[in-house]
Write a protein that holds these residues in place. Sequence first.
Motif, short mmCIF file in Angstrom:
data_model
loop_
_atom_site.label_atom_id
_atom_site.label_comp_id
_atom_site.label_asym_id
_atom_site.label_seq_id
_atom_site.Cartn_x
_atom_site.Cartn_y
_atom_site.Cartn_z
N TYR A 22 -4.44 42.94 53.71
CA TYR A 22 -4.89 44.18 53.11
C TYR A 22 -3.70 45.03 52.67
N SER A 25 -1.99 43.48 49.61
CA SER A 25 -2.75 43.57 48.37
C SER A 25 -2.92 45.00 47.86
N HIS A 26 -2.85 45.98 48.75
CA HIS A 26 -3.02 47.37 48.35
C HIS A 26 -1.71 48.16 48.33
N ASP A 28 0.18 48.90 50.80
CA ASP A 28 0.23 49.78 51.97
C ASP A 28 1.16 49.16 53.01
N GLN A 32 0.52 46.78 56.42
CA GLN A 32 1.12 45.45 56.45
C GLN A 32 1.94 45.25 57.72
#
Length: 72
Positions: A22, A25-26, A28, A32
Motif C-alpha cells: 500500500y 503504491s500510494h 506513503d 511502507q
Amino acid sequence: MSFIDKAKAKAEELLGRAEEVYGESHGDAAAQVAGEAHRLEGEVELEEERAEEAAHGHREVRPTDEDGRTAG
C-alpha cells in the motif's frame, strides 16, 4: 510456540506485506516502513520457532530464502 502463536506471526507478516505494498503504491513512505517492520517482525518470530523446533529435534532445519520460504 503454539499453533495460535504461529498463526498470529504469519498474520502479522502478511498484514505487514499488505501495508508495505500500500505504501509503495500510494507513495506513503511511513506506511511502507511500518509495513516492512511488521513483516520483518512476523518473519523473525517464525524463524525463531523453526530454530527452537530444530534445537529440540522436532524437525529438520531447512534453509529459507529472504521471503521466509523454504529453499529447495
